[in-house]
Design a protein around this motif. Structure first.
Motif, PDB file in Angstrom:
ATOM      1  N   ARG A   1       0.836  -1.201   0.000  1.00 55.93           N
ATOM      2  CA  ARG A   1       0.000   0.000   0.000  1.00 55.93           C
ATOM      3  C   ARG A   1       0.876   1.259   0.000  1.00 55.93           C
ATOM      4  O   ARG A   1       0.642   2.203  -0.763  1.00 55.93           O
ATOM      5  CB  ARG A   1      -0.924   0.002   1.232  1.00 55.93           C
ATOM      6  CG  ARG A   1      -1.620   1.340   1.511  1.00 55.93           C
ATOM      7  CD  ARG A   1      -2.587   1.735   0.432  1.00 55.93           C
ATOM      8  NE  ARG A   1      -3.025   3.134   0.626  1.00 55.93           N
ATOM      9  CZ  ARG A   1      -3.953   3.714  -0.115  1.00 55.93           C
ATOM     10  NH1 ARG A   1      -4.556   3.047  -1.076  1.00 55.93           N
ATOM     11  NH2 ARG A   1      -4.293   4.959   0.123  1.00 55.93           N
ATOM     12  N   TRP A   2       1.885   1.268   0.857  1.00 55.09           N
ATOM     13  CA  TRP A   2       2.756   2.436   0.960  1.00 55.09           C
ATOM     14  C   TRP A   2       3.492   2.714  -0.347  1.00 55.09           C
ATOM     15  O   TRP A   2       3.604   3.851  -0.768  1.00 55.09           O
ATOM     16  CB  TRP A   2       3.765   2.235   2.082  1.00 55.09           C
ATOM     17  CG  TRP A   2       3.330   2.787   3.409  1.00 55.09           C
ATOM     18  CD1 TRP A   2       2.444   3.806   3.627  1.00 55.09           C
ATOM     19  CD2 TRP A   2       3.780   2.369   4.705  1.00 55.09           C
ATOM     20  NE1 TRP A   2       2.319   4.047   4.972  1.00 55.09           N
ATOM     21  CE2 TRP A   2       3.120   3.187   5.658  1.00 55.09           C
ATOM     22  CE3 TRP A   2       4.662   1.392   5.145  1.00 55.09           C
ATOM     23  CZ2 TRP A   2       3.340   3.055   7.032  1.00 55.09           C
ATOM     24  CZ3 TRP A   2       4.886   1.261   6.504  1.00 55.09           C
ATOM     25  CH2 TRP A   2       4.219   2.076   7.437  1.00 55.09           C
ATOM     26  N   TRP A   3       4.021   1.691  -0.985  1.00 55.10           N
ATOM     27  CA  TRP A   3       4.780   1.862  -2.227  1.00 55.10           C
ATOM     28  C   TRP A   3       3.843   1.690  -3.411  1.00 55.10           C
ATOM     29  O   TRP A   3       3.439   0.570  -3.744  1.00 55.10           O
ATOM     30  CB  TRP A   3       5.912   0.839  -2.314  1.00 55.10           C
ATOM     31  CG  TRP A   3       6.986   1.031  -1.279  1.00 55.10           C
ATOM     32  CD1 TRP A   3       7.394   2.215  -0.734  1.00 55.10           C
ATOM     33  CD2 TRP A   3       7.779   0.010  -0.665  1.00 55.10           C
ATOM     34  NE1 TRP A   3       8.408   1.992   0.171  1.00 55.10           N
ATOM     35  CE2 TRP A   3       8.670   0.660   0.235  1.00 55.10           C
ATOM     36  CE3 TRP A   3       7.837  -1.379  -0.806  1.00 55.10           C
ATOM     37  CZ2 TRP A   3       9.590  -0.049   1.000  1.00 55.10           C
ATOM     38  CZ3 TRP A   3       8.754  -2.081  -0.043  1.00 55.10           C
ATOM     39  CH2 TRP A   3       9.624  -1.415   0.849  1.00 55.10           C
TER      40      TRP A   3
ATOM     41  N   ASP B   1      -6.534   1.403   3.515  1.00 57.12           N
ATOM     42  CA  ASP B   1      -6.811   2.349   2.430  1.00 57.12           C
ATOM     43  C   ASP B   1      -6.746   3.818   2.870  1.00 57.12           C
ATOM     44  O   ASP B   1      -6.896   4.720   2.056  1.00 57.12           O
ATOM     45  CB  ASP B   1      -8.154   2.053   1.771  1.00 57.12           C
ATOM     46  CG  ASP B   1      -9.336   2.132   2.729  1.00 57.12           C
ATOM     47  OD1 ASP B   1      -9.130   2.521   3.905  1.00 57.12           O
ATOM     48  OD2 ASP B   1     -10.453   1.805   2.317  1.00 57.12           O
ATOM     49  N   GLU B   2      -6.513   4.065   4.165  1.00 52.59           N
ATOM     50  CA  GLU B   2      -6.317   5.434   4.645  1.00 52.59           C
ATOM     51  C   GLU B   2      -4.877   5.899   4.487  1.00 52.59           C
ATOM     52  O   GLU B   2      -4.598   7.092   4.546  1.00 52.59           O
ATOM     53  CB  GLU B   2      -6.685   5.537   6.125  1.00 52.59           C
ATOM     54  CG  GLU B   2      -8.149   5.377   6.453  1.00 52.59           C
ATOM     55  CD  GLU B   2      -8.391   5.561   7.931  1.00 52.59           C
ATOM     56  OE1 GLU B   2      -8.822   6.670   8.321  1.00 52.59           O
ATOM     57  OE2 GLU B   2      -8.122   4.633   8.707  1.00 52.59           O
ATOM     58  N   LEU B   3      -3.957   4.959   4.306  1.00 49.86           N
ATOM     59  CA  LEU B   3      -2.541   5.307   4.306  1.00 49.86           C
ATOM     60  C   LEU B   3      -2.151   6.050   3.033  1.00 49.86           C
ATOM     61  O   LEU B   3      -2.582   5.694   1.929  1.00 49.86           O
ATOM     62  CB  LEU B   3      -1.689   4.046   4.437  1.00 49.86           C
ATOM     63  CG  LEU B   3      -1.895   3.217   5.708  1.00 49.86           C
ATOM     64  CD1 LEU B   3      -1.014   1.981   5.670  1.00 49.86           C
ATOM     65  CD2 LEU B   3      -1.614   4.054   6.953  1.00 49.86           C
TER      66      LEU B   3
ATOM     67  N   PRO C   1       8.319  15.612   5.833  1.00 52.38           N
ATOM     68  CA  PRO C   1       8.809  16.346   7.011  1.00 52.38           C
ATOM     69  C   PRO C   1       8.986  15.404   8.194  1.00 52.38           C
ATOM     70  O   PRO C   1       8.575  14.241   8.159  1.00 52.38           O
ATOM     71  CB  PRO C   1       7.692  17.363   7.267  1.00 52.38           C
ATOM     72  CG  PRO C   1       6.477  16.747   6.671  1.00 52.38           C
ATOM     73  CD  PRO C   1       6.940  15.962   5.480  1.00 52.38           C
ATOM     74  N   ARG C   2       9.591  15.916   9.263  1.00 50.45           N
ATOM     75  CA  ARG C   2       9.883  15.079  10.417  1.00 50.45           C
ATOM     76  C   ARG C   2       8.614  14.585  11.093  1.00 50.45           C
ATOM     77  O   ARG C   2       8.501  13.428  11.468  1.00 50.45           O
ATOM     78  CB  ARG C   2      10.751  15.853  11.414  1.00 50.45           C
ATOM     79  CG  ARG C   2      11.179  15.027  12.598  1.00 50.45           C
ATOM     80  CD  ARG C   2      12.260  15.714  13.409  1.00 50.45           C
ATOM     81  NE  ARG C   2      12.689  14.890  14.525  1.00 50.45           N
ATOM     82  CZ  ARG C   2      13.677  15.195  15.339  1.00 50.45           C
ATOM     83  NH1 ARG C   2      14.354  16.333  15.157  1.00 50.45           N
ATOM     84  NH2 ARG C   2      14.004  14.418  16.348  1.00 50.45           N
ATOM     85  N   ARG C   3       7.656  15.471  11.266  1.00 56.66           N
ATOM     86  CA  ARG C   3       6.398  15.078  11.914  1.00 56.66           C
ATOM     87  C   ARG C   3       5.325  14.961  10.846  1.00 56.66           C
ATOM     88  O   ARG C   3       5.089  15.913  10.102  1.00 56.66           O
ATOM     89  CB  ARG C   3       5.992  16.113  12.978  1.00 56.66           C
ATOM     90  CG  ARG C   3       6.929  16.158  14.173  1.00 56.66           C
ATOM     91  CD  ARG C   3       6.439  17.129  15.232  1.00 56.66           C
ATOM     92  NE  ARG C   3       7.310  17.144  16.393  1.00 56.66           N
ATOM     93  CZ  ARG C   3       7.232  16.279  17.404  1.00 56.66           C
ATOM     94  NH1 ARG C   3       6.287  15.349  17.399  1.00 56.66           N
ATOM     95  NH2 ARG C   3       8.063  16.369  18.425  1.00 56.66           N
ATOM     96  N   ILE C   4       4.706  13.810  10.790  1.00 58.22           N
ATOM     97  CA  ILE C   4       3.729  13.565   9.733  1.00 58.22           C
ATOM     98  C   ILE C   4       2.502  12.862  10.297  1.00 58.22           C
ATOM     99  O   ILE C   4       2.506  12.357  11.418  1.00 58.22           O
ATOM    100  CB  ILE C   4       4.330  12.676   8.619  1.00 58.22           C
ATOM    101  CG1 ILE C   4       4.644  11.277   9.183  1.00 58.22           C
ATOM    102  CG2 ILE C   4       5.549  13.314   7.993  1.00 58.22           C
ATOM    103  CD1 ILE C   4       4.843  10.220   8.146  1.00 58.22           C
ATOM    104  N   ARG C   5       1.463  12.825   9.480  1.00 56.11           N
ATOM    105  CA  ARG C   5       0.334  11.923   9.688  1.00 56.11           C
ATOM    106  C   ARG C   5       0.379  10.913   8.552  1.00 56.11           C
ATOM    107  O   ARG C   5       0.631  11.268   7.393  1.00 56.11           O
ATOM    108  CB  ARG C   5      -0.983  12.697   9.671  1.00 56.11           C
ATOM    109  CG  ARG C   5      -1.135  13.673  10.821  1.00 56.11           C
ATOM    110  CD  ARG C   5      -2.440  14.440  10.719  1.00 56.11           C
ATOM    111  NE  ARG C   5      -3.590  13.543  10.720  1.00 56.11           N
ATOM    112  CZ  ARG C   5      -4.857  13.948  10.591  1.00 56.11           C
ATOM    113  NH1 ARG C   5      -5.118  15.242  10.436  1.00 56.11           N
ATOM    114  NH2 ARG C   5      -5.841  13.083  10.598  1.00 56.11           N
ATOM    115  N   LEU C   6       0.137   9.654   8.879  1.00 53.88           N
ATOM    116  CA  LEU C   6       0.241   8.603   7.864  1.00 53.88           C
ATOM    117  C   LEU C   6      -0.817   8.725   6.784  1.00 53.88           C
ATOM    118  O   LEU C   6      -0.705   8.088   5.729  1.00 53.88           O
ATOM    119  CB  LEU C   6       0.175   7.224   8.523  1.00 53.88           C
ATOM    120  CG  LEU C   6       1.319   6.887   9.480  1.00 53.88           C
ATOM    121  CD1 LEU C   6       1.217   5.436   9.946  1.00 53.88           C
ATOM    122  CD2 LEU C   6       2.681   7.139   8.842  1.00 53.88           C
ATOM    123  N   THR C   7      -1.839   9.542   7.030  1.00 59.86           N
ATOM    124  CA  THR C   7      -2.841   9.786   5.995  1.00 59.86           C
ATOM    125  C   THR C   7      -2.373  10.832   4.988  1.00 59.86           C
ATOM    126  O   THR C   7      -2.950  10.966   3.915  1.00 59.86           O
ATOM    127  CB  THR C   7      -4.161  10.253   6.632  1.00 59.86           C
ATOM    128  OG1 THR C   7      -3.891  11.364   7.497  1.00 59.86           O
ATOM    129  CG2 THR C   7      -4.807   9.127   7.431  1.00 59.86           C
TER     130      THR C   7
END
Length: 213
Positions: free
Chosen positions: A62-64, A162-164, A175-181
């Motif tokens: 999903r990520w890639w 499916d939210e990722l 960036p250093r701080r993120i949300r996976l969505t």
């Protein structure tokens, strides 16, 4: 969020089968006879194979965006990619399963056309890896052309697949701080970038081989 890349010279073939102890038949992976699914605008470039159930293959695929999940089976159909990334959890059972898949490939027991590009080890918990796991890991990773280590990410516990967010080639570093969505973690981005580079490096060789056949 870090990723450890253990680089070696690109190995497009396995080791000499005579030097590798293959796993017994009951511990070998099945073969997927059907083509991998095409869920985006282009066919997948790489297949993510889970060395065991719960290895994180679906999350990585999903990520890639250029990847497809082949479950725990080798991609045996040449109509879609047979370039494989093996996924496993960073624990003794996960490493044992990863070793089985790597030895199976080196022994020539994977389907014809399969090339293992890398092993991806995903943390099973936050914090330091136990010493016994680190020691065992050092013996297993020598079987892999390249090793990516993905950290524990708490937010995965509360997200549906499916939210990722997805990584696509040439995406800027997050960036250093993120949300996976919103974006993939930095370690996933770096591993994806390196993986795309490896695929690009072997493509001329594969195309040259095809032109001679």
């Amino acid at each position: 969020m870090t990723v450890a890349l253990q680089m070696r010279s690109p190995r497009q073939r396995g080791l000499d089968p005579g030097t590798v102890t293959a796993p017994p038949p009951h511990r070998r992976a099945p073969v997927r006879e059907h083509p991998l699914p095409t869920t985006g605008p282009h066919p997948p470039l790489v297949a993510v194979l889970g060395a065991h159930g719960g290895a994180g293959a679906s999350t990585l695929a999903r990520w890639w965006a250029p990847a497809a999940d082949t479950g725990t089976a080798w991609p045996g159909n040449p109509r879609t990619t047979q370039q494989v990334v093996i996924a496993a959890r960073l624990c003794i059972p996960g490493l044992t399963a990863a070793a089985d898949r790597l030895r199976e490939w080196h022994a020539g027991l994977a389907p014809e056309g399969v090339t293992v590009l890398a092993l991806v080890l995903t943390a099973t918990r936050p914090g330091a890896t136990p010493a016994a796991v680190r020691r065992y890991c050092a013996t297993i990773t020598d079987l892999a052309p390249c090793v990516y280590r993905i950290a524990w990410h708490d937010e995965l516990v509360v997200r549906e697949l499916d939210e990722l967010a997805r990584y696509t080639p040439n995406d800027p570093a997050p960036p250093r701080r993120i949300r996976l969505t919103d974006t993939v973690p930095a370690d996933v981005h770096r591993a994806g970038t390196d993986l795309i580079a490896r695929l690009a490096a072997i493509r001329p060789t594969r195309e040259e081989k095809g032109s001679r056949s």
